[in-house]
Design an enzyme around this catalytic site. Sequence first.
Site, PDB file in Angstrom:
ATOM      1  N   ASP A 104     -22.068 -63.281 -60.474  1.00 15.30           N
ATOM      2  CA  ASP A 104     -21.885 -62.968 -61.940  1.00 15.30           C
ATOM      3  C   ASP A 104     -20.641 -63.871 -62.319  1.00 15.30           C
ATOM      4  O   ASP A 104     -20.402 -64.055 -63.439  1.00 15.30           O
ATOM      5  CB  ASP A 104     -21.318 -61.654 -62.356  1.00 15.30           C
ATOM      6  CG  ASP A 104     -20.128 -60.886 -61.377  1.00 15.30           C
ATOM      7  OD1 ASP A 104     -20.003 -61.683 -60.667  1.00 15.30           O
ATOM      8  OD2 ASP A 104     -19.891 -59.791 -61.722  1.00 15.30           O
ATOM      9  N   SER A 105     -20.116 -64.695 -61.528  1.00  9.37           N
ATOM     10  CA  SER A 105     -19.414 -65.653 -61.587  1.00  9.37           C
ATOM     11  C   SER A 105     -19.893 -66.877 -62.525  1.00  9.37           C
ATOM     12  O   SER A 105     -19.332 -67.921 -63.045  1.00  9.37           O
ATOM     13  CB  SER A 105     -18.706 -66.711 -60.332  1.00  9.37           C
ATOM     14  OG  SER A 105     -19.815 -66.866 -59.512  1.00  9.37           O
TER      15      SER A 105
ATOM     16  N   GLU B  32     -13.446 -60.072 -50.524  1.00  2.47           N
ATOM     17  CA  GLU B  32     -12.951 -61.234 -51.407  1.00  2.47           C
ATOM     18  C   GLU B  32     -11.235 -60.814 -51.448  1.00  2.47           C
ATOM     19  O   GLU B  32     -10.548 -59.871 -51.663  1.00  2.47           O
ATOM     20  CB  GLU B  32     -13.359 -61.084 -52.812  1.00  2.47           C
ATOM     21  CG  GLU B  32     -12.856 -62.262 -53.686  1.00  2.47           C
ATOM     22  CD  GLU B  32     -13.646 -62.443 -54.921  1.00  2.47           C
ATOM     23  OE1 GLU B  32     -14.633 -61.815 -55.111  1.00  2.47           O
ATOM     24  OE2 GLU B  32     -13.137 -63.098 -55.674  1.00  2.47           O
TER      25      GLU B  32
HETATM   26  O1  KIV Z   1     -19.952 -63.947 -58.412  1.00  4.29           O
HETATM   27  C1  KIV Z   1     -19.526 -64.504 -57.258  1.00  4.29           C
HETATM   28  O2  KIV Z   1     -19.624 -65.917 -57.151  1.00  4.29           O
HETATM   29  C2  KIV Z   1     -18.951 -63.518 -56.348  1.00  4.29           C
HETATM   30  C3  KIV Z   1     -18.441 -64.346 -55.198  1.00  4.29           C
HETATM   31  C4  KIV Z   1     -16.747 -64.833 -55.445  1.00  4.29           C
HETATM   32  C5  KIV Z   1     -18.486 -63.720 -53.698  1.00  4.29           C
HETATM   33  O3  KIV Z   1     -19.249 -62.512 -56.241  1.00  4.29           O
END
Ligand code: KIV
Length: 279
Positions: A59-60, A197
């Site tokens: 979701d990044s 994280e």
């Molecule tokens: O959404 C994302 O990219 C993540 C990573 C930072 C593990 O959850």
Amino acid sequence: MKKIDDKLSPVGNSVKKITTSVLQQMKQNGEKITMLTAYDFSLGSLVDHAGIDVILVGDSASNVMAGHETTLPITLDQMIYHASSVIRATKRALVVVDLPFGSYQGNSKEALTSSIRIMKEAGAHSVKLEGGREVKESIDRILTAGIPVMGHLGLTPQSIYKFGTYAVRAKEEDERNLLLEDAKILEETGVFAIVLEKIPAKLAGEVARSVSIPVIGIGAGNEVDGQVLVLHDMLGINKEFSPRFLRRYSNLHDTITEAIGDYIYDVKSKDFPNENEQY
Ligand code: KIV
């Protein structure tokens, strides 16, 4: 490019497709698991072709692709769009798709319905959600539908307004103990792996040794079973974000800017297209 031989990847090199049980074997063999994000077909193809074990449609994408400040605004429909593009690009990697904020916290039925949409409409291989004991019931229910689940503890970005900061989590005794307990709860509930994280490396190592499932870290040191980074960050597309845990493997920001600058120059100077580049 550095070569990945059978010595470095005895399990990974022996399979055509990565599954959750292959990841489990990697942990048992002490082979590190590699994971990167991807949100579209083009980069998904490159990441898969390069031999990554796990692709995370994170979701990044909310920050990286849409320019939001947090991961909260991205919708389930948007995650399904990103995930289906990555799935079409993937031949070998296991694809994990984030359940976005608001698509699972309501109740376990909502969590199951959202997970089914991700599996059915995007063709994903598994889902990831953030949290420990508070999402146990939802994980239980998702697992009953045969959907593999990855957990995520530590700095969980969907809770940024609760934390108020992106600083390292679980430095204090209370939060540290809660995290150790949550990792055990997730393992007992049946998740196939856990992302940790931005927590102290020592604690992350302790978690990895205390559970039998793979633990994949981002900003969680080297004592875990694998590493994940956001693709755009490690490629150096984004210059502003430079936390201590990020290693940049390229400087695509400058490479791309230079290429575009050269194109603009060539068009303006009437150098492009030349005789060989026209019909
Ligand atoms: O959404 C994302 O990219 C993540 C990573 C930072 C593990 O959850």
